[in-house]
Design an enzyme around this catalytic site. Structure first.
Site, short mmCIF file in Angstrom:
data_model
loop_
_atom_site.label_atom_id
_atom_site.label_comp_id
_atom_site.label_asym_id
_atom_site.label_seq_id
_atom_site.Cartn_x
_atom_site.Cartn_y
_atom_site.Cartn_z
N CYS A 50 -14.12 0.76 7.80
CA CYS A 50 -15.20 0.52 6.60
C CYS A 50 -16.45 -0.05 7.10
CB CYS A 50 -14.47 -0.54 5.55
SG CYS A 50 -15.26 -0.73 4.17
N CYS A 56 -18.21 -7.92 3.94
CA CYS A 56 -17.22 -8.03 2.79
C CYS A 56 -16.11 -9.03 3.09
CB CYS A 56 -16.75 -6.66 2.34
SG CYS A 56 -15.48 -6.58 1.09
N CYS A 59 -11.61 -8.22 3.85
CA CYS A 59 -10.74 -7.69 4.97
C CYS A 59 -11.36 -8.81 6.01
CB CYS A 59 -10.98 -6.13 5.43
SG CYS A 59 -9.99 -5.36 4.15
N CYS A 134 -14.03 2.01 0.23
CA CYS A 134 -13.06 0.78 0.55
C CYS A 134 -11.54 1.53 0.82
CB CYS A 134 -12.92 -0.14 -0.70
SG CYS A 134 -11.50 -1.36 -0.56
N GLN A 253 2.73 -6.66 -8.31
CA GLN A 253 2.52 -6.35 -7.01
C GLN A 253 1.46 -5.50 -6.50
OE1 GLN A 253 4.01 -8.45 -4.75
NE2 GLN A 253 5.68 -9.12 -6.09
N PHE A 280 10.77 -17.16 -12.52
CA PHE A 280 9.31 -16.26 -12.28
C PHE A 280 9.58 -15.18 -12.43
CE2 PHE A 280 9.87 -20.47 -10.08
CZ PHE A 280 8.82 -21.40 -10.48
N GLU A 301 10.51 -16.51 -17.64
CA GLU A 301 9.17 -16.33 -17.18
C GLU A 301 8.38 -17.15 -18.03
OE1 GLU A 301 5.20 -15.82 -16.26
OE2 GLU A 301 7.09 -15.20 -15.12
N ASP A 347 10.34 -15.73 -7.30
CA ASP A 347 9.09 -15.21 -6.73
C ASP A 347 8.00 -15.96 -7.44
OD1 ASP A 347 7.00 -13.66 -5.70
OD2 ASP A 347 7.35 -12.02 -6.91
N CYS A 373 4.39 -15.36 -1.56
CA CYS A 373 3.11 -14.71 -1.28
C CYS A 373 2.32 -16.01 -0.33
CB CYS A 373 2.38 -14.32 -2.33
SG CYS A 373 1.61 -15.72 -3.48
#
Length: 417
Positions: A50, A56, A59, A134, A253, A280, A301, A347, A373
């Site tokens: 890119c 940017c 990344c 992108c 996701q 969750f 949830e 999660d 995550c």
């Protein structure tokens, strides 16, 4: 003149590091770092795909080849495991989502003097990088940006003229908005937050834009919640085999590919257990994938819109998924409630789930699948389970956010004895 030092690995924030502890941004393992700070590319250093890379902030790792990128993702998870002495019996090969597969993105739009910039923030800056390309996002999401810029310019001019801030055809208003892009079953879901619109002309311009670009949905949020402007069909996202209503701004996701990797790990580890508590649960990503003739699922949830969407989809399909609206941070499931289940899937957000994990540690649940995550908060929570008698059996690193330092994982804990 001293000899150059070799980059031996990539640190957590994406910098290359030498054996002596020197850091270098944009390095790859095997590069040589000279005394003056210049880099001599090594065998794992590739040309970033890119043209925005380096400015940017989206990344950090486009200079890595596939092998070293996979090693980085695996190392981030392995290091989190060893930092708490968790002792995973097996770390599975890392899964990397391919280029051009990311289906959701949060961008920023700002203008001055009639020019609109849409993009990500620069690294360590509030300035925006105007995205002309992108390689991470779905191509359809990149294609919409240029016509969206024109729409926002026209809306900004209309606001300026109506507000009397300037006169004439070249009047401009300062514009700032958040742009949410999500690819769903019907196509592109576009949300614009922070920009108001009034009058027939503005409404027709938005409708014409949505129609011309075949949007799945267009919502506007002037600060009071999203208002649907265009939605020719009810917006849904397919989870497992179930089309679930998709409320504006809901969590999904980042890539379908990454979702399948995480869900696949949970399926492999749990099989056809009789009962699962999905904590969750969101819209039901894991609940609908695991539910079946032999498996009933409780989907818990806190976000009301997501809970109601999951509940509606379960009711329509007849799958054995029961939805429960409950804030697991303030009101976690207690050990007696958890003990009714053969397995738990959780999660949580990036902060982890300490309150709920403490109750899990006191339970007798045989199997726990923890999706995370954030390897750091996962390691902290995992240590509580290990101290309570669980054994970390397997870890699967997942790199959904390609070329980013953001890493996810799936893990299996088994209570032995």
């Amino acid at each position: 003149m001293s000899q150059p030092e070799k980059i031996i690995r990539i640190a957590a924030k994406g910098d290359g590091i030498t054996a002596s502890g020197r850091f270098a941004w944009g390095a790859a393992p095997g590069d040589l770092l000279h005394e003056d700070g210049t880099l001599e590319p090594g065998p794992h250093h590739v040309t970033p795909p890119c043209r925005h890379f380096g400015r940017c902030g989206g990344c950090q790792l486009q200079q890595l080849d596939e092998e070293s990128l996979a090693q980085f993702v695996e190392a981030r998870v392995a290091n989190a495991s060893t930092s708490q002495e968790l002792g995973a019996e097996a770390i599975l090969p890392p899964h990397l989502s391919p280029p051009g597969s990311r289906r959701r993105a949060s961008l920023r739009a700002e203008s001055s003097q009639g020019r609109v910039v849409i993009g990500f923030r620069e690294a360590r800056s509030h300035r925006l990088v105007e995205l002309g390309e992108c390689p991470v996002l779905l191509p359809e999401m990149v294609t919409i940006l240029q016509p969206l810029r024109k729409l926002l310019i026209n809306m900004g001019q209309g606001q300026a003229q109506k507000g009397g801030k300037a006169k004439g055809k070249h009047a401009h208003a300062k514009l700032a908005a958040d742009i949410e892009l999500t690819w769903i079953d019907q196509g592109l879901d576009l949300g614009i937050k922070g920009l108001s619109y009034e009058g027939l002309a503005a409404t027709e311009a938005l409708l014409d834009f949505a129609r011309e670009h075949a949007l799945a949905r267009l919502t506007m949020d002037a600060g009071y919640g999203p208002e649907t402007v265009w939605e020719p069909e009810p917006a849904t996202v397919t989870l497992g085999t179930v089309a679930v209503p998709f409320p504006p701004g809901s969590f999904l996701q980042a890539t379908l590919d990454g979702e399948q990797a995480l869900v696949g790990a949970a399926r492999d580890w749990l099989g056809d257990v009789a009962s699962v508590a999905d904590l969750f649960a969101g819209l039901g990503t894991f609940a609908f994938a695991l539910a079946g003739p032999q498996t009933r699922v409780l989907a818990v949830e806190a976000a009301r819109d997501a809970h109601l969407a999951c509940k509606a989809a379960a009711g329509r399909t007849g799958l054995p998924v029961h939805s429960l609206h409950r804030d697991l941070f303030r009101n976690p499931l207690l050990p007696d409630e958890l003990n009714r289940f053969a397995a738990v899937v959780l999660d949580p957000p990036r902060a982890g789930a300490r309150e709920q994990v403490e109750r899990l540690a006191d339970s007798t649940v045989p199997r726990v699948v923890y999706i995370s995550c954030n390897p750091s908060s996962w390691a902290r929570d995992a240590a509580l389970l290990i101290d309570a008698g669980y054994v970390l059996k397997e870890l699967r690193p997942v790199g959904q956010f390609r070329w980013s330092t953001h890493v996810e994982l799936a893990s299996l804990f088994v209570r032995e004895g």
